[in-house]
Write a protein that holds these residues in place. Structure first.
Motif, PDB file in Angstrom:
ATOM      1  N   ILE A 107      48.059  31.914  39.432  1.00  0.00           N
ATOM      2  CA  ILE A 107      47.109  31.822  40.541  1.00  0.00           C
ATOM      3  C   ILE A 107      45.703  32.209  40.091  1.00  0.00           C
ATOM      4  CG2 ILE A 107      46.501  32.775  42.810  1.00  0.00           C
ATOM      5  CD1 ILE A 107      49.587  32.941  43.307  1.00  0.00           C
ATOM      6  N   ALA A 108      45.574  33.285  39.348  1.00  0.00           N
ATOM      7  CA  ALA A 108      44.240  33.692  38.868  1.00  0.00           C
ATOM      8  C   ALA A 108      43.649  32.606  37.979  1.00  0.00           C
ATOM      9  CB  ALA A 108      44.325  35.021  38.127  1.00  0.00           C
ATOM     10  N   SER A 109      44.467  31.990  37.138  1.00  0.00           N
ATOM     11  CA  SER A 109      43.977  30.893  36.287  1.00  0.00           C
ATOM     12  C   SER A 109      43.518  29.715  37.134  1.00  0.00           C
ATOM     13  CB  SER A 109      45.069  30.438  35.319  1.00  0.00           C
ATOM     14  OG  SER A 109      45.346  31.441  34.375  1.00  0.00           O
ATOM     15  N   ASP A 110      44.293  29.381  38.178  1.00  0.00           N
ATOM     16  CA  ASP A 110      43.898  28.288  39.072  1.00  0.00           C
ATOM     17  C   ASP A 110      42.570  28.600  39.752  1.00  0.00           C
ATOM     18  OD1 ASP A 110      46.266  26.996  38.415  1.00  0.00           O
ATOM     19  OD2 ASP A 110      47.246  27.420  40.334  1.00  0.00           O
ATOM     20  N   LEU A 111      42.425  29.817  40.242  1.00  0.00           N
ATOM     21  CA  LEU A 111      41.177  30.215  40.893  1.00  0.00           C
ATOM     22  C   LEU A 111      40.009  30.157  39.924  1.00  0.00           C
ATOM     23  CD1 LEU A 111      42.530  33.205  42.991  1.00  0.00           C
ATOM     24  CD2 LEU A 111      41.424  31.167  43.944  1.00  0.00           C
ATOM     25  N   LEU A 112      40.207  30.669  38.720  1.00  0.00           N
ATOM     26  CA  LEU A 112      39.145  30.687  37.726  1.00  0.00           C
ATOM     27  C   LEU A 112      38.758  29.266  37.315  1.00  0.00           C
ATOM     28  CD1 LEU A 112      37.312  32.549  36.134  1.00  0.00           C
ATOM     29  CD2 LEU A 112      39.128  32.790  34.427  1.00  0.00           C
ATOM     30  N   GLY A 113      39.742  28.409  37.098  1.00  0.00           N
ATOM     31  CA  GLY A 113      39.449  27.014  36.759  1.00  0.00           C
ATOM     32  C   GLY A 113      38.672  26.317  37.858  1.00  0.00           C
ATOM     33  N   ALA A 114      39.062  26.545  39.107  1.00  0.00           N
ATOM     34  CA  ALA A 114      38.352  25.946  40.239  1.00  0.00           C
ATOM     35  C   ALA A 114      36.932  26.497  40.343  1.00  0.00           C
ATOM     36  CB  ALA A 114      39.125  26.192  41.531  1.00  0.00           C
ATOM     37  N   ALA A 115      36.755  27.777  40.037  1.00  0.00           N
ATOM     38  CA  ALA A 115      35.420  28.388  40.085  1.00  0.00           C
ATOM     39  C   ALA A 115      34.504  27.779  39.027  1.00  0.00           C
ATOM     40  CB  ALA A 115      35.524  29.902  39.884  1.00  0.00           C
TER      41      ALA A 115
END
Length: 166
Positions: A107-115
């Motif tokens: 989830i943190a990776s998904d959030l960071l990628g989207a950011a």
């Protein structure tokens, strides 16, 4: 919006946030955990510094000029991240948080990628962030995404400042 492993990441302009999005709960957990890690544990949100209480009580105002990414699992908020509007060619990432029971699922990776994608779309040439030295898992995540330690813009002890090009 991304969708992996039953988790979607939604992008919300800060000024459109509502009480129903669950951001206040995520921010409260983030700030309470951070204060405890700094050795200043407080019993509840009322014991937090004013600026953190303001984010929790009114995220729409606190992040009015920013974009908030919220990770949802089954419609329930399980993670968040704030991306500031570019200033001097840079955006800043703040408040990356995944609910402890949902960690280890990317989830943190998904959030960071989207950011990072949002920052690029917004015209930022670089993205910066700060992270507490003891959050070694977060530091490692940022390094995997190409962030490197840079000169500090914040004089708080044990705060690591990082940056990467977009």
């Amino acid at each position: 919006m991304t969708d992996q492993h039953g988790v979607s990441v939604v992008r919300r302009p800060g000024g459109t946030l509502s009480d129903e999005d669950g951001l206040a709960t995520l921010l409260a957990a983030y700030h309470l955990r951070t204060e405890a890690e700094k050795g200043r544990a407080v019993a509840d949100v009322d014991g937090l510094p004013d600026r953190y209480r303001a984010e929790i009580s009114d995220p729409r105002t606190a992040f009015a000029d920013d974009v908030v990414l919220v990770a949802l699992s089954g419609g329930a908020p399980v993670g968040c991240l704030v991306v500031t509007a570019p200033a001097d060619g840079r955006s800043e990432i703040k408040r990356l948080w995944t609910a402890p029971e949902f960690r280890g699922r990317g989830i943190a990776s998904d959030l960071l990628g989207a950011a990072l994608a949002h920052a690029a779309e917004s015209g930022a040439g670089a993205v910066r962030l700060s992270v507490w030295k003891w959050r070694t898992g977060a530091v490692a995540l940022y390094e995997r995404f190409g962030f490197t330690v840079t000169e500090s813009w914040d004089d708080r002890d044990q705060l690591v400042c990082m940056e990467r090009s977009v």
